[in-house]
Design an enzyme around this catalytic site. Structure first.
Site: not given
Length: 808
Positions: A363, A365-366, A368, A370, A687, A730
């Protein structure tokens, strides 16, 4: 080498023509008696010719020693005329000859002779007059040579007396040259100096250089000898101490250490193979001197192998309800992820040991990843250990180095296991997509064994050289994207996607976790600061653009710092209510503007959608028609795939031109220019296919495009709309931009399950299978407007540049 008595004048008449013998790597000076071994046919023939005549030959050094049959250009022109004193033929076909230098000579001309080299020479006769300067130079050379002889123990004692008795500076220079350890080039240079005074100067310079080199050598030898003496002294004293301790009945320190290591090996309860290896190394250590360098290597090895958790493990405390409570307490949302984790824990409770459970959290960054792994360890009651793989490019980082290398260590897997202190921790391999490869190996290939449940029960580390069982470890990997992870490695992991957070989810996370955390971190209390829901929404919309919540946490931390400063400055603690006006005061002007499309529907301007590593984004695609020769111009820093999509879109349009009411020869006299704004940002992906088709058909049919409907989908040459990725991100981008609807491929209907219901309720989703369906939805005839006399300036749209690559 012998120096003959040069004081006795020898009446040797040197002929004008003389046989020549080239020498490989030696220079012969006058008055030197030198033994030589001659093996070349021409050289032996020259010696035989000379021995039958006046016994004189010319010795000249070759310019290159590796030439077996030297020609005129391969031999130095200056040499020494020598007299043959003795000649002896050896059984191996070579000839040993003893010669004495007579005089310098210079080759004037090579004469014709088939059996040996014959040359015409000019004898160089030296004349000098004794002057104070010459005397001074000779005395200086004698002094320097005396110092050189003292520093070099290999010289016979009579050497100095021979040099001291010489009155001729030229002869003195030749004698000293013969004794100096000079290379062939320097000796040849001295031989070619015909002026005695210049020659003695050159010798003096070389003597100084040699004395300096000898001084350095002596210093180095002294240091080495001192170190050796120290080591020998330590060894001797240690042996004496052992003998004294034995007499006194005390235990030996070395013996104590061996006994302690044996206890540690038994206590570690390691595998049979590891124990045999440890005892073997221990046996080697017993036989080594206590202070030897190899004993240090073995001690380090035994220290590592005995400190590993071969049998230590934590007992799993699996309570599904408690685990759900921990996950809900630590994280908001992520329903699918939490459900999969509780399923794993439930199976783990029923089955004592289950293989094949290697999870990969993917996913932006940031989001969750870890912290969820930490919560899993907390819920299971296991130790948690994290290993960051970002930037790792050496296989030895995973497998370690051989024990024999200097400063060798185990790989980071084994190091982390030692740090965990148990054989069944939750092991997080962070940023597994950031590994790279170079000449030192491929670390991702080494991870194949680690993450394979059928192999990791006998993981082999180069340092340990014995298998280590990793089958009880719960491995969790994290990544931002999947495409950079090698396929064999992906195959060993179960992928759990961590989607981008919606605005509502970010607000909840901020209210439940981030704001309390930052209030506590900045020494504030709940009654010092208040951030309303509307203000929080403005912070999310205007000051952050991300899929996770890291930047949101930073902005909240900034607000807390400002309030903390106000409290300290005013020395009054009161409640600070953050308003929308305060945001500009504390956080500065908005960093991002809410994504907007064109102010009105226009021809050739289409609203597209893009996926980035920080979430979804709105992407406007512009097309224009102009006179030309049928060229397709593409700008906006587009990737190869996106350029191919534009070519496919044009080909589709040409094939359907008649059906759409377009002149079939439009491409012959017109150029089409497609531009994707924010040209500094790289863009790629398939796309944008339907977006480009709509833009091209719009400018060719003179129809406007509905700007309130965004679209995404790959197209084929037949007009079919194919499945794409990043649907949720999107659609969220379209929602943030206040659009009315989104066109997606029919095959992506399954992905709508991941989109929150409240967002689907506010957007109209069009599922299409063909380009013609798209055209019916977004294209309409342009409204004809009357021309006005007054010209109005258009307000140019502004763009927010985000330094991240967009993938369509």
């Amino acid at each position: 080498m012998i120096i003959r008595d040069y004081e006795k004048e020898r009446n040797i008449k040197i002929p004008g023509e003389i046989p020549l013998v080239p020498l490989r790597d030696i220079v012969v000076f006058p008055y030197m008696v030198v033994p030589l071994f001659v093996g070349r046919d021409k050289s032996i023939a020259a010696l035989e010719k000379a021995i039958l005549g006046d016994r004189l030959i010319l010795l000249c050094t070759q310019k290159r020693a590796d030439i077996n049959d030297p020609l005129e250009g391969d031999i130095h022109r200056f040499g020494t005329v020598v007299e043959i004193l003795q000649l002896l033929k050896l059984p191996d076909g070579t000839t040993k000859v003893l010669v004495e230098g007579v005089s310098r000579a210079k080759i004037e001309e090579y004469l014709e002779c088939s059996s040996y080299l014959l040359v015409k020479i000019e004898e160089i006769k030296e004349e000098y007059s004794s002057t104070p300067k010459t005397e001074a130079l000779m005395r200086m050379a004698i002094g320097e040579f005396e110092e050189y002889v003292k520093m070099n123990p290999h010289f016979p004692p009579e050497t100095m007396s021979i040099v001291s008795s010489v009155n001729d500076p030229g002869r003195m220079a030749d004698i000293i040259s013969a004794h100096l350890n000079l290379n062939v080039i320097n000796k040849q240079k001295i031989l070619e100096i015909t002026n005695p005074e210049e020659r003695i100067k050159k010798i003096s310079s070389l003597l100084n250089s040699e004395i300096e080199i000898l001084g350095i050598e002596k210093k180095i030898q002294g240091q080495v000898r001192k170190q050796m003496e120290k080591a020998q002294k330590e060894y001797y004293l240690n042996e004496r101490m052992r003998a004294i301790q034995k007499e006194l009945g005390r235990k030996d320190e070395h013996v104590d250490e061996i006994e302690e290591l044996k206890k540690q090996v038994k206590k570690a309860k390691m595998s049979k193979e590891a124990e045999e290896k440890s005892l073997k190394e221990l046996s080697r250590l017993e036989k080594m001197p206590f202070m030897s360098s190899e004993s240090v290597v073995i001690r380090n090895y035994l220290s590592w192998i005995t400190s590993l958790p071969w049998s230590k493990e934590t007992k799993d405390k699996i309570d599904i309800k408690e685990a759900e409570k921990i996950l809900e307490k630590d994280h908001y949302g992520l329903k699918k992820t939490k459900e999969r984790i509780t399923e794993y824990l439930a199976v783990q409770k029923l089955v004592k040991k289950m293989k094949g459970q290697i999870l990969c959290f993917v996913g932006p960054p940031g989001t969750g990843k870890t912290s969820v792994a930490k919560s899993i360890a907390k819920a299971m009651g296991r130790k948690f250990v994290r290993l960051s793989l970002g930037g790792v490019r050496d296989e030895a980082e995973i497998r370690g180095h051989r024990m024999t290398y200097v400063a060798a260590l185990p790989g980071r897997i084994i190091q982390s296991m030692k740090r965990a202190g148990s054989k069944n921790p939750v092991f997080l391999l962070d940023e597994v997509d950031k590994m790279s490869t170079d000449f030192r190996g491929d670390p991702s290939a080494a991870l194949l064994e680690v993450l394979d449940p059928e192999q990791n029960n006998s993981f082999s580390d180069h340092y340990l050289e014995v298998p280590f069982d990793l089958s009880d470890v719960m491995f969790i990997t994290t990544a931002n994207v999947l495409y950079s992870i090698p396929v064999p490695l992906q195959d060993r992991m179960e992928v759990l996607e961590f989607p981008s957070y919606t605005e509502e989810e970010k607000k909840k996370i901020a209210e439940l976790f981030l704001i309390p955390k930052q209030i506590k971190a900045h020494g504030l209390k709940k009654n010092n600061i208040e951030i309303s829901s509307q203000v929080l929404s403005n912070v999310i919309r205007k000051y952050t653009r991300e899929a996770g919540v890291r930047n949101l946490e930073r902005e909240i931390a900034t607000l807390c710092r400002k309030i903390a400063k106000n409290i300290v400055s005013s020395k009054k603690k009161r409640l600070y209510k953050i308003s929308e006006k305060d945001l500009i005061k504390y956080l500065g002007p908005p960093k991002f503007k809410r994504e907007v499309t064109e102010e009105e529907d226009k021809i050739g301007i289409v609203t597209g959608l893009a996926w980035t590593q920080t979430g979804g984004d709105i992407l406007t695609i512009e097309a224009t028609l102009m006179p030309g020769k049928g060229n397709l111009i593409l700008t906006g820093k587009l990737g190869e795939v996106m350029k191919e999509s534009a070519q496919a879109a044009l080909s589709y349009t040409r094939s359907k031109a008649e059906k759409f009411g377009i002149n079939i020869n439009f491409y012959k006299k017109s150029d089409i220019h497609i531009h994707v704004p924010e040209g500094a940002i790289p863009k790629d992906g398939p796309s944008a296919g339907i977006t480009m088709v709509v833009a091209i058909i719009s400018i060719l049919t003179n129809k406007v495009v509905n700007r309130k409907i965004a679209m995404t989908g790959e197209t084929t040459l037949r007009g079919r709309v194919l499945i794409i990725g990043g649907v949720k991100e999107k659609i969220l981008a379209a929602y943030r931009a206040n659009l009315e609807g989104v066109i997606i491929p029919k095959d992506n209907e399954k992905d709508l399950v991941d989109v929150p219901e409240e967002i689907l309720a506010k957007l109209k989703i069009f599922l299409v299978e063909d380009v013609e369906e798209v055209l019916k939805i977004v294209l309409r005839d342009a409204e004809v407007k009357k021309k006005k006399k007054e010209l109005k300036t258009e307000k140019l749209p502004t763009f927010s540049y985000t330094e991240t690559q967009q993938s369509l």
